[in-house]
Design a protein around this motif. Structure first.
Motif, mmCIF file in Angstrom:
data_model
loop_
_atom_site.group_PDB
_atom_site.id
_atom_site.type_symbol
_atom_site.label_atom_id
_atom_site.label_comp_id
_atom_site.label_asym_id
_atom_site.label_seq_id
_atom_site.Cartn_x
_atom_site.Cartn_y
_atom_site.Cartn_z
ATOM 1 N N PRO A 284 0.818 -1.223 0.000
ATOM 2 C CA PRO A 284 0.000 0.000 0.000
ATOM 3 C C PRO A 284 0.850 1.271 0.000
ATOM 4 O O PRO A 284 0.536 2.231 -0.703
ATOM 5 C CB PRO A 284 -0.833 -0.113 1.279
ATOM 6 N N PHE A 285 1.952 1.265 0.760
ATOM 7 C CA PHE A 285 2.844 2.420 0.755
ATOM 8 C C PHE A 285 3.486 2.609 -0.613
ATOM 9 O O PHE A 285 3.555 3.734 -1.132
ATOM 10 C CB PHE A 285 3.947 2.255 1.819
ATOM 11 N N VAL A 286 3.951 1.523 -1.211
ATOM 12 C CA VAL A 286 4.611 1.591 -2.514
ATOM 13 C C VAL A 286 3.631 2.096 -3.571
ATOM 14 O O VAL A 286 3.971 2.967 -4.384
ATOM 15 C CB VAL A 286 5.199 0.215 -2.910
ATOM 16 N N ILE A 287 2.407 1.587 -3.551
ATOM 17 C CA ILE A 287 1.389 2.052 -4.507
ATOM 18 C C ILE A 287 1.128 3.537 -4.309
ATOM 19 O O ILE A 287 1.085 4.302 -5.279
ATOM 20 C CB ILE A 287 0.099 1.223 -4.362
ATOM 21 N N SER A 288 0.976 3.946 -3.073
ATOM 22 C CA SER A 288 0.734 5.363 -2.777
ATOM 23 C C SER A 288 1.888 6.232 -3.273
ATOM 24 O O SER A 288 1.672 7.318 -3.835
ATOM 25 C CB SER A 288 0.542 5.535 -1.266
ATOM 26 N N PHE A 289 3.093 5.761 -3.088
ATOM 27 C CA PHE A 289 4.278 6.483 -3.552
ATOM 28 C C PHE A 289 4.233 6.690 -5.072
ATOM 29 O O PHE A 289 4.391 7.802 -5.571
ATOM 30 C CB PHE A 289 5.542 5.718 -3.149
ATOM 31 N N TYR A 290 3.992 5.595 -5.811
ATOM 32 C CA TYR A 290 3.951 5.704 -7.275
ATOM 33 C C TYR A 290 2.753 6.522 -7.754
ATOM 34 O O TYR A 290 2.853 7.245 -8.748
ATOM 35 C CB TYR A 290 3.976 4.324 -7.935
ATOM 36 N N GLU A 291 1.636 6.432 -7.053
ATOM 37 C CA GLU A 291 0.485 7.260 -7.422
ATOM 38 C C GLU A 291 0.804 8.738 -7.273
ATOM 39 O O GLU A 291 0.380 9.561 -8.106
ATOM 40 C CB GLU A 291 -0.733 6.896 -6.563
ATOM 41 N N SER A 292 1.578 9.086 -6.241
ATOM 42 C CA SER A 292 1.939 10.500 -6.052
ATOM 43 C C SER A 292 2.856 10.977 -7.180
ATOM 44 O O SER A 292 2.745 12.123 -7.631
ATOM 45 C CB SER A 292 2.592 10.725 -4.687
ATOM 46 N N ILE A 293 3.734 10.107 -7.650
ATOM 47 C CA ILE A 293 4.594 10.464 -8.789
ATOM 48 C C ILE A 293 3.737 10.658 -10.032
ATOM 49 O O ILE A 293 3.917 11.628 -10.784
ATOM 50 C CB ILE A 293 5.667 9.385 -9.032
ATOM 51 N N LEU A 294 2.785 9.757 -10.243
ATOM 52 C CA LEU A 294 1.937 9.830 -11.432
ATOM 53 C C LEU A 294 1.058 11.083 -11.419
ATOM 54 O O LEU A 294 0.798 11.661 -12.476
ATOM 55 C CB LEU A 294 1.079 8.572 -11.546
ATOM 56 N N ARG A 295 0.645 11.518 -10.242
ATOM 57 C CA ARG A 295 -0.137 12.766 -10.169
ATOM 58 C C ARG A 295 0.691 13.961 -10.650
ATOM 59 O O ARG A 295 0.166 14.866 -11.283
ATOM 60 C CB ARG A 295 -0.633 13.007 -8.744
ATOM 61 N N ARG A 296 1.977 13.940 -10.378
ATOM 62 C CA ARG A 296 2.860 15.032 -10.827
ATOM 63 C C ARG A 296 3.209 14.914 -12.298
ATOM 64 O O ARG A 296 3.440 15.916 -12.969
ATOM 65 C CB ARG A 296 4.134 15.057 -9.982
ATOM 66 N N ASP A 297 3.290 13.683 -12.806
ATOM 67 C CA ASP A 297 3.644 13.457 -14.211
ATOM 68 C C ASP A 297 2.789 12.325 -14.769
ATOM 69 O O ASP A 297 3.197 11.165 -14.761
ATOM 70 C CB ASP A 297 5.132 13.119 -14.333
ATOM 71 N N PRO A 298 1.570 12.641 -15.249
ATOM 72 C CA PRO A 298 0.626 11.608 -15.696
ATOM 73 C C PRO A 298 1.091 10.789 -16.900
ATOM 74 O O PRO A 298 0.476 9.772 -17.210
ATOM 75 C CB PRO A 298 -0.625 12.407 -16.058
ATOM 76 N N GLN A 299 2.154 11.202 -17.564
ATOM 77 C CA GLN A 299 2.647 10.465 -18.725
ATOM 78 C C GLN A 299 3.924 9.674 -18.428
ATOM 79 O O GLN A 299 4.558 9.168 -19.350
ATOM 80 C CB GLN A 299 2.918 11.438 -19.880
ATOM 81 N N TYR A 300 4.296 9.563 -17.169
ATOM 82 C CA TYR A 300 5.523 8.873 -16.770
ATOM 83 C C TYR A 300 5.323 7.377 -17.014
ATOM 84 O O TYR A 300 4.808 6.650 -16.173
ATOM 85 C CB TYR A 300 5.819 9.161 -15.308
ATOM 86 N N ASP A 301 5.740 6.921 -18.177
ATOM 87 C CA ASP A 301 5.406 5.571 -18.627
ATOM 88 C C ASP A 301 5.951 4.458 -17.728
ATOM 89 O O ASP A 301 5.286 3.450 -17.524
ATOM 90 C CB ASP A 301 5.783 5.356 -20.091
ATOM 91 N N SER A 302 7.129 4.633 -17.176
ATOM 92 C CA SER A 302 7.675 3.588 -16.292
ATOM 93 C C SER A 302 6.830 3.435 -15.032
ATOM 94 O O SER A 302 6.608 2.320 -14.548
ATOM 95 C CB SER A 302 9.118 3.901 -15.914
ATOM 96 N N VAL A 303 6.342 4.546 -14.518
ATOM 97 C CA VAL A 303 5.495 4.512 -13.327
ATOM 98 C C VAL A 303 4.133 3.897 -13.662
ATOM 99 O O VAL A 303 3.587 3.116 -12.882
ATOM 100 C CB VAL A 303 5.346 5.923 -12.722
ATOM 101 N N ILE A 304 3.605 4.213 -14.825
ATOM 102 C CA ILE A 304 2.344 3.615 -15.265
ATOM 103 C C ILE A 304 2.487 2.096 -15.342
ATOM 104 O O ILE A 304 1.616 1.350 -14.881
ATOM 105 C CB ILE A 304 1.911 4.203 -16.626
ATOM 106 N N GLU A 305 3.601 1.645 -15.888
ATOM 107 C CA GLU A 305 3.863 0.203 -16.000
ATOM 108 C C GLU A 305 3.946 -0.457 -14.627
ATOM 109 O O GLU A 305 3.347 -1.515 -14.390
ATOM 110 C CB GLU A 305 5.152 -0.012 -16.788
ATOM 111 N N ILE A 306 4.660 0.158 -13.721
ATOM 112 C CA ILE A 306 4.816 -0.386 -12.370
ATOM 113 C C ILE A 306 3.471 -0.424 -11.642
ATOM 114 O O ILE A 306 3.116 -1.428 -11.022
ATOM 115 C CB ILE A 306 5.852 0.435 -11.573
#
Length: 128
Positions: A10-32
């Protein structure tokens, strides 16, 4: 008391979701995130991420393969087989993994799936 890696998901998902909110096209984060959502049973969210990734990387055979897996897990079987065929057309070649992938086990006795595995094997042979 030791922690298991899945305790931190849950922490890891929350972390990556926060990155995606800042950069919605960050493809590596979308994949993860797609993978993490699926791993934690959030199939619809995983499907959403996989669709987004394919829009960003339309020629990526692995992204297309992952989308096919999410479609299969979502019981969208015809779409899953079509997308799997597209992944193979784009060069997906890991036939051995495809044959044992739990995400695709719904197709184990399906003739079209067996044909797709053979096409992936041909890609594999071309790549060696």
């Amino acid at each position: 008391m030791s922690r298991k890696p899945e305790d931190d998901l849950p922490f890891v998902i929350s972390f990556y979701e926060s990155i995606l909110r800042r950069d919605p096209q960050y493809d590596s984060v979308i994949e993860i995130l797609g993978s993490l959502y699926t791993k934690t049973g959030r199939i619809a969210d995983g499907l959403k991420m996989d669709r987004k990734l394919v829009r960003i990387r339309p020629d990526d055979s692995t992204a297309r393969y992952n989308l096919a897996c999410s479609l299969a897990l979502s019981h969208k079987f015809e779409d899953a087989l079509q997308t799997l065929s597209e992944a193979i057309s784009l060069g997906y070649s890991d036939a051995d993994w495809m044959a044992k992938d739990d995400d695709l086990k719904c197709f184990n006795n399906h003739a079209a799936f067996k044909e797709l595995i053979e096409l992936a094997r041909k890609n594999q042979q071309r790549n060696t």
